[in-house]
Every structure is written in C-alpha cells, then in structure tokens.
Design an enzyme around this catalytic site. Structure first.
Site, PDB file in Angstrom:
ATOM      1  N   HIS A 159     119.016 -13.404  81.853  1.00 37.53           N
ATOM      2  CA  HIS A 159     120.283 -13.902  82.413  1.00 37.53           C
ATOM      3  C   HIS A 159     120.861 -14.937  81.455  1.00 37.53           C
ATOM      4  CE1 HIS A 159     123.328 -14.964  85.156  1.00 37.53           C
ATOM      5  NE2 HIS A 159     122.647 -15.030  86.285  1.00 37.53           N
ATOM      6  N   HIS A 163     127.045 -16.614  83.433  1.00 37.61           N
ATOM      7  CA  HIS A 163     127.420 -17.391  84.620  1.00 37.61           C
ATOM      8  C   HIS A 163     127.092 -18.883  84.567  1.00 37.61           C
ATOM      9  CE1 HIS A 163     127.835 -13.525  87.236  1.00 37.61           C
ATOM     10  NE2 HIS A 163     128.852 -13.722  86.417  1.00 37.61           N
ATOM     11  N   TYR A 215     124.538 -20.635  83.369  1.00 39.44           N
ATOM     12  CA  TYR A 215     123.172 -21.146  83.456  1.00 39.44           C
ATOM     13  C   TYR A 215     122.669 -21.521  82.050  1.00 39.44           C
ATOM     14  CZ  TYR A 215     123.969 -19.738  88.172  1.00 39.44           C
ATOM     15  OH  TYR A 215     124.543 -19.646  89.419  1.00 39.44           O
TER      16      TYR A 215
HETATM   17  C1  LIG Z   1     125.081 -12.562  97.151  1.00 42.77           C
HETATM   18  C2  LIG Z   1     125.207 -12.392  95.668  1.00 42.77           C
HETATM   19  C3  LIG Z   1     124.094 -12.563  94.857  1.00 42.77           C
HETATM   20  C4  LIG Z   1     124.203 -12.435  93.467  1.00 42.77           C
HETATM   21  N1  LIG Z   1     123.091 -12.583  92.698  1.00 42.77           N
HETATM   22  C5  LIG Z   1     123.202 -12.452  91.360  1.00 42.77           C
HETATM   23  C6  LIG Z   1     122.056 -12.550  90.550  1.00 42.77           C
HETATM   24  O1  LIG Z   1     120.944 -12.721  91.037  1.00 42.77           O
HETATM   25  N2  LIG Z   1     122.206 -12.450  89.205  1.00 42.77           N
HETATM   26  C7  LIG Z   1     123.429 -12.205  88.632  1.00 42.77           C
HETATM   27  O2  LIG Z   1     123.530 -12.095  87.398  1.00 42.77           O
HETATM   28  N3  LIG Z   1     124.531 -12.061  89.379  1.00 42.77           N
HETATM   29  C8  LIG Z   1     124.442 -12.187  90.726  1.00 42.77           C
HETATM   30  N4  LIG Z   1     125.561 -12.027  91.488  1.00 42.77           N
HETATM   31  C9  LIG Z   1     126.850 -11.682  90.830  1.00 42.77           C
HETATM   32  C10 LIG Z   1     126.974 -10.164  90.785  1.00 42.77           C
HETATM   33  O3  LIG Z   1     125.946  -9.607  89.970  1.00 42.77           O
HETATM   34  C11 LIG Z   1     128.301  -9.688  90.225  1.00 42.77           C
HETATM   35  O4  LIG Z   1     128.480 -10.127  88.903  1.00 42.77           O
HETATM   36  C12 LIG Z   1     129.476 -10.166  91.060  1.00 42.77           C
HETATM   37  O5  LIG Z   1     129.219  -9.980  92.445  1.00 42.77           O
HETATM   38  C13 LIG Z   1     130.744  -9.412  90.677  1.00 42.77           C
HETATM   39  O6  LIG Z   1     130.533  -8.008  90.770  1.00 42.77           O
HETATM   40  P1  LIG Z   1     131.076  -7.169  92.054  1.00 42.77           P
HETATM   41  O7  LIG Z   1     132.594  -7.309  92.005  1.00 42.77           O
HETATM   42  O8  LIG Z   1     130.606  -5.760  91.829  1.00 42.77           O
HETATM   43  O9  LIG Z   1     130.512  -7.801  93.259  1.00 42.77           O
HETATM   44  C14 LIG Z   1     125.459 -12.127  92.887  1.00 42.77           C
HETATM   45  C15 LIG Z   1     126.578 -11.941  93.705  1.00 42.77           C
HETATM   46  C16 LIG Z   1     126.468 -12.060  95.078  1.00 42.77           C
HETATM   47  C17 LIG Z   1     127.693 -11.835  95.921  1.00 42.77           C
END
Ligand SMILES: Cc1cc2nc3c(=O)[nH]c(=O)nc-3n(C[C@H](O)[C@H](O)[C@H](O)COP(=O)(O)O)c2cc1C
Length: 351
Positions: free
Chosen positions: A160, A163, A165
């Site tokens: 990762h 975002h 981190y």
């Molecule tokens: C509840 C939740 C948990 C998430 N956990 C992670 C994670 O563990 N690692 C990560 O890189 N992104 C995480 N994300 C971000 C998603 O991977 C993704 O980048 C984001 O939801 C946008 O994509 P989408 O429009 O398909 O939802 C999380 C998002 C949500 C809503």
C-alpha cells in the site's frame, strides 16, 4: 475488494468475509493491546497502526490467526492478496507503542479531518521525522510482513503506497519536506523508500507475488504533489523494471478516495510506463470498467464500494442484475458489525 471486470470465476479479494475466522484475528489483535479490526490493510509493525479495528501481520500469533481466514477464501476459489501498510503520520498516540508520536517523512501533522458522517473531527499529532538510519528497519518490517503473509497462505501481497500513508508520505512533495538526505528532495529520492520496500519484498517472496497500489493524484490525508504525472510516471517505470506482478493505480478523478470528480489527468501514461498488468480503481461502474478493459486502458478493474455491498458482484455483472446500494454510514464501523458481511446475495432477495 478487487475483481477483474465482469469475468472472473476466481475472484481476487482483499476483503475477508469469513466472520468467524475474522473474530479470531480480532482477538489476537486485542491480545496485542490494540483495537480489533475491520479493514483490508494489514499493519507491518506495531508502529504501523493508525486506526481502531485494523489487523496486523507481524507476530506469530497474527500469522496463525490469518490461516483459517485464508483457507476459507481459498475454499471458495478465491485468490487472496494481503495488502500491507504502514500508516505513518495518519496515526495517533493511542495506536503507538508506549504512546509515542507516529513516524513520517516529516514532522508536520495532518490537518484535522471531519468524519464521513460529519459528526466528529479527528486531530493528528505532530509526527516524528524518521532519521535516514531508521529507514532500513521500516523496509525490513514490510519484508517480514510479506514473508508472514506467505506463511499464512496468502497468494501474494499488495504494498500500500497510496492514500497518504507512510510510503505516500515519502513519495509526495506536499508532505516530504526532507532536504538533506537520500529520502527527500529530488523525485528519485522521494521514490526511494517505496522502491526499496518493493525490492525487499520482491526479494523475499518473488516479484510475481507482489502488487503495488499507488494514488499519485489522490489528496487524502493531505498527501499532495506538485507534479503527480511525473511522480506516477517515475514510479510506474521503476516498478516495471522491478517486474512486479501488477500495478494498481487509483484514478486521478478520485482526488478524495470516495468522491468521483472530473480531471484532465489520465492513468494511460502510467500504464505505458509500467508495461505490465495494470489495475485501475476508483468510481468504476460495470459499463465504464468494460470500456476501460476493451479500450486497452487497463487489464483489470478493481471495485471497492459496490463489491462491499454486493458479495456476488461478478455474478451480478455476468447476469446484468441490479446491485445493492452501499450504505456510507456503515463504512468503517466496528460495533455492531454491520455493512461488511450482511449485504444480501442475489438469491437471498425476494423474487
Ligand atoms: C469501507 C472501505 C474500506 C476500504 N479499505 C481499503 C483498504 O483496505 N485499502 C485500500 O487501498 N483502499 C481501501 N478502500 C478504498 C477502496 O479500495 C477504493 O479505492 C475506493 O473505495 C474507491 O473505489 P470505488 O469507487 O470502487 O469504491 C476502502 C474503501 C471503503 C469504502
């Protein structure tokens, strides 16, 4: 949470749906003196933690606790990569060993952040700037976590570096204000930590078991960069050289991780610079995911929120079936456990 667009019979998942096995991991986490877990990422060390309810993969007990979870995913035909992270300054004293300050590339804190529901504000302490001599230990934490993930039975790891981190805190010049060492200043220096981590992990488990997630355009946790095209391009090129299994990039339109906006940027140059399997994510629907793959913009599309709300998403895509809507209020909630394992399958819905 990841899936190939519309096709996969085997579904790569980052999210664990085996609740009973998860509870064992949570108990192990509590035993470590930390809060239990609800997210996809796994901390690489005690100082990597930054949220309530996040799991780890740095102790023997954690590795053992993961095994039944991994087995449960494999038993369903899933391919299971473990996303490994270090939150860096996106942490707080209560998550750190001995209540110490979190570590980062900088000593400047993240500005206070309002919660998803707007009801609370999280403040962040000033982090402690890591000395260059401390960096090999951080790299080693990722290496050991990846080794642990293999031992737990995962098929691979996703590093990762997105975002806001720790790795992103080094990558981006809006955060990394180091002037005088090998990990700050020039683009090559800012990319050094992330690339050292990838090289160490690839050396440990094989580059063919390593994916990397990047979000050069996303400004989550104040992680901004003055030239994300150059940053993304350089990282993609270097990761291509290291021969990792895939690069997973977050769409430029996701300036905030959960809101789709408009942008003049594209991931196409990153894809071209990388040259290997390219995964895109962020605000995708079935239709534009199909278009991205058909048009050669991506090899795979990762779905986050719609996968969370639709445990049988590939099947629904195949059938063209309607989707359950996700409920933002249950994102990241720990108690009660709602919004992760209880969205209905198609067959559960009233006919
Ligand atoms: C509840 C939740 C948990 C998430 N956990 C992670 C994670 O563990 N690692 C990560 O890189 N992104 C995480 N994300 C971000 C998603 O991977 C993704 O980048 C984001 O939801 C946008 O994509 P989408 O429009 O398909 O939802 C999380 C998002 C949500 C809503």
């Amino acid at each position: 949470m990841q899936s190939g667009s519309c096709s996969a019979d085997t579904v790569p998942v980052l999210r664990v749906r085996a609740a009973a096995a998860r509870r064992r991991v949570l108990r192990a986490a509590r035993h470590q003196g930390r809060a239990p877990d609800r997210r996809g990422h796994r901390g690489v060390s005690h100082s990597a933690q930054g949220y309530p309810d996040t799991p780890g993969i740095w102790t023997r007990e954690q590795v053992e606790a993961w095994k039944p979870v991994v087995d449960a995913v494999h038993a369903k035909g899933g391919v299971f990569f473990c996303q490994i992270w270090h939150t860096g300054r996106a942490s707080n004293y209560q998550f750190q060993p001995n209540g110490q300050a979190p570590v980062s590339s900088t000593d400047r804190p993240i500005a206070p952040k309002r919660s998803e529901d707007g009801l609370s504000v999280t403040t962040y302490p000033a982090p402690r700037r890591l000395a260059a001599e401390e960096i090999p230990a951080i790299v080693d934490d990722f290496r050991v976590a990846a080794r642990n993930a293999m031992e737990a039975g995962f098929d691979g790891v996703e590093i990762h570096a997105a975002h806001g981190y720790l790795l992103d805190q080094f990558l981006k010049d809006g955060v990394n204000d180091r002037a005088n060492d090998a990990y700050g200043g020039s683009l090559a220096n800012r990319c050094r930590l992330a690339l050292e981590v990838v090289a160490a992990v690839a050396g440990e488990v094989g580059a063919g078991r390593v994916g990397v997630r990047l979000s050069p355009y996303t400004e989550h946790m104040d992680a901004t960069d003055s030239d994300p095209d150059a940053l993304g391009g350089n990282m993609a090129r270097e990761l291509g050289r290291l021969g990792v299994l895939y690069l997973h990039a977050v769409e430029p339109r996701m300036v905030r991780p959960y809101e789709r906006g408009e942008t003049r940027h594209s991931l196409r140059p990153m894809r071209d610079a990388f040259g290997g399997t390219f995964v895109v994510a962020g605000g995708y629907t079935r239709e534009d995911g199909d278009r991205a793959v058909a048009g050669g913009y991506a090899d795979l599309v990762a779905f986050g929120r719609v996968f969370l709300a639709n445990p049988d998403l590939p099947r629904r895509f195949q059938l063209g079936a309607p989707l359950n809507e996700y409920d933002r209020k249950t994102f990241y909630t720990a108690d009660p456990v709602v919004g992760y394992t209880d969205y209905p399958f198609l067959d559960d819905l009233p006919k």
